[in-house]
Design an enzyme around this catalytic site. Structure first.
Site, short mmCIF file in Angstrom:
data_model
loop_
_atom_site.label_atom_id
_atom_site.label_comp_id
_atom_site.label_asym_id
_atom_site.label_seq_id
_atom_site.Cartn_x
_atom_site.Cartn_y
_atom_site.Cartn_z
N LYS A 72 -10.12 5.44 6.31
CA LYS A 72 -9.76 4.28 7.13
C LYS A 72 -10.31 4.47 8.55
CE LYS A 72 -5.67 1.49 8.34
NZ LYS A 72 -4.20 1.40 8.20
N SER A 147 -2.56 -2.92 6.27
CA SER A 147 -3.82 -2.91 6.99
C SER A 147 -4.91 -2.04 6.38
CB SER A 147 -3.57 -2.46 8.43
OG SER A 147 -3.10 -1.13 8.47
N SER A 171 1.24 -0.18 5.22
CA SER A 171 -0.21 -0.36 5.18
C SER A 171 -0.98 0.45 4.15
CB SER A 171 -0.80 -0.08 6.56
OG SER A 171 -0.66 -1.23 7.35
N1 GLN Z 1 2.00 -5.05 8.18
C1 GLN Z 1 2.69 -4.15 9.07
C2 GLN Z 1 2.31 -4.46 10.50
O1 GLN Z 1 1.55 -5.35 10.69
C3 GLN Z 1 2.40 -2.73 8.73
C4 GLN Z 1 1.11 -2.26 9.24
C5 GLN Z 1 0.90 -0.81 9.00
O2 GLN Z 1 1.59 -0.19 8.19
N2 GLN Z 1 -0.04 -0.25 9.74
O3 GLN Z 1 2.75 -3.84 11.44
#
Ligand code: GLN
Length: 474
Positions: A72, A147, A171
């Site tokens: 990532k 994400s 994410s």
């Molecule tokens: N969807 C969640 C957010 O927008 C989690 C994102 C993540 O785990 N990095 O914060």
């Protein structure tokens, strides 16, 4: 092939690491409709050749020797851009490797490239990327989740055998579920965050994504363990995760939290998850209903704490030390800061910085941030109580199926609600895994297994047992 299968061929000399890397790279370049990667590592073949040479000379440095890994793009890789999918870091090339990258390299793994994501890991669809969206490998035009959508899509589209993601509120698990792969968020402190670009430091954790539970365990093994460079990494022993994979679930007590199966959950997903629970029951596990009564406050608490921490962490992008700086006639330093941050960050990131700054400001701190922290404690206690009666919990990962690109992006609240079943785990610091449990209309569905702190062994073992006995072809 799984990473395990590739590793065994490599060791028998039936394939070289260079051939494996070449084959993945040509597969990615030939017909890339998924767009999982932001950067393919120009050094990948060189690194693969080095892995081949050292394998021939000294034997394998570790189980992942010669195996390509997708990473990532918020995990620092020396000499390889690390953009966080943001204009702010578009040209940032870290002068050091994150600890997880150092550990992978020490094992002889080959970094194949950097994967797309929501900008600074803020989002649930990979649409908040300055480089454009990634598509779901199961259906073009649909989101891969987020994400870590690029990592999940890369693994799901056979563009990498395994990948690293990061999980602050879901994410790793949610994109894994949407792309039909396995993804685990380890216990907070199990894996070093050194070199992970910070979003919300008390919630962030790096974890593995793979097509099989065994590969997931193997990658987790490689990156786990205490690190002096991260004071929040835990000084606890790392068990041999592979050793207990085949122990089965006989006698294990699996909790079904009633609050996770209420209105808002797609019935077709409920059916798949309960189907997975029955498979485990047939293998000798006992199902028990449990309650996590503070679940309904989880989204609010999460989006207050995460944005508060983000507003603080992202203050460093000011156009001075590194990254993007606004050009043109600038009256003074303040205008330089303003233009830099206005042009460097995307909409969602700015929304969160503003929200986080607001909830931390004098007069609002007690009403929002402090209250969210107290709620976090209650959520953690819910889990502690449940774990007195069960060994782990079974839940959905997402209340809805992968949605269309563009469907939710203009409604932040709808997007935040997608995280309902994942954020509590981060607030409580627990480990959890997403495991594929079939498809609805051709779109993948995953279920979640949540474990006690530092008990990744049990959730891997349950996941493995399910994978071996799943009735449906996955
Ligand atoms: N969807 C969640 C957010 O927008 C989690 C994102 C993540 O785990 N990095 O914060």
């Amino acid at each position: 092939m799984s990473a395990m299968e590739l590793a065994s061929l490599l060791r028998k000399g039936q394939v070289s690491s260079k051939e494996i890397a070449e084959s993945f790279l040509s597969h990615i370049e030939k017909n890339d409709r998924v767009k999982a990667y932001i950067t393919l590592a120009p050094q990948a073949l060189e690194w693969a050749e080095a892995a081949d040479r050292s394998l021939g000379k000294d034997g394998p440095s570790g189980p992942l020797h010669g195996i390509p890994v997708a990473v990532k793009d918020n995990i620092c890789t020396m000499g390889l851009p690390t953009t966080c999918a943001s204009r702010m870091l578009k040209n940032y090339v870290p002068p050091y490797d994150a600890t997880v990258i150092k550990r992978l390299k020490a094992q002889g793994a080959v970094i194949l490239g950097k994967t797309n994501m929501d900008e600074f890991a803020m989002g649930s669809s990979t649409e908040n990327s300055a480089f454009g969206p990634t598509h779901n490998p199961a259906r073009e035009g649909f989101v891969p989740g987020g994400s870590s959508g690029g990592s999940a899509a890369a693994v799901g589209a056979y563009q990498a055998p395994v990948a690293l993601g990061s999980d602050t509120g879901g994410s790793i698990r949610q994109p894994a579920s949407y792309c039909g792969v396995v993804g685990m968020k380890p216990t907070y402190g199990r894996v070093s965050r050194y070199g992970l670009v910070a979003y919300a430091s008390s919630l962030d954790q790096i974890g593995p994504m793979a097509r099989t539970v065994a590969d997931c365990a193997m990658l987790l093994q490689a990156i786990s363990g205490h690190d002096q460079m991260d004071s929040t990494s835990a000084p606890v022993d790392v068990p041999d995760f592979a050793a207990s994979l085949e122990d089965g679930v006989k006698g294990l007590r699996l909790g079904i939290p009633e609050e996770y199966f209420v209105l808002g959950l797609d019935d077709r997903i409920r059916e798949k998850v309960m189907g997975a629970a029955r498979v485990l029951q047939e293998q000798g596990a006992e199902l028990r209903e449990v309650s996590l009564p503070h679940t309904r406050y989880a989204i609010s608490a999460y989006y207050l704490i995460a944005t508060a921490e983000a507003s603080s962490n992202l203050a460093r992008y000011d156009g001075v030390k590194y990254g993007f700086r606004a050009q043109g006639p600038l009256a003074d330093t303040m205008e330089m800061y303003q233009k830099t941050r206005n042009n460097g960050f995307g909409r969602e990131v700015k929304r969160r910085i503003m929200l986080g700054t607001y909830v931390l400001s004098a007069g609002y701190y007690e009403a929002f941030y402090l209250k969210a922290l107290k709620t976090r404690t209650l959520i953690r206690q819910d889990f502690e109580k449940a774990f007195q009666r069960v060994d782990c919990l079974l839940t959905p990962v997402s209340p809805c199926l992968p949605f269309r690109i563009g469907e939710k992006i203009h409604d932040p609240l709808q997007m935040y609600l997608v995280d309902i079943y994942t954020v509590s785990v981060n607030l409580a610091g627990l480990p959890a895994i997403s495991v594929p449990c079939g498809r609805v209309d051709g779109l993948p569905v995953g279920f979640q297994i949540i474990g006690k702190a530092f008990d990744e062994e049990t959730i891997l073992r349950v996941a493995y047992c399910y994978e071996q006995h799943a009735a449906e072809g996955l």
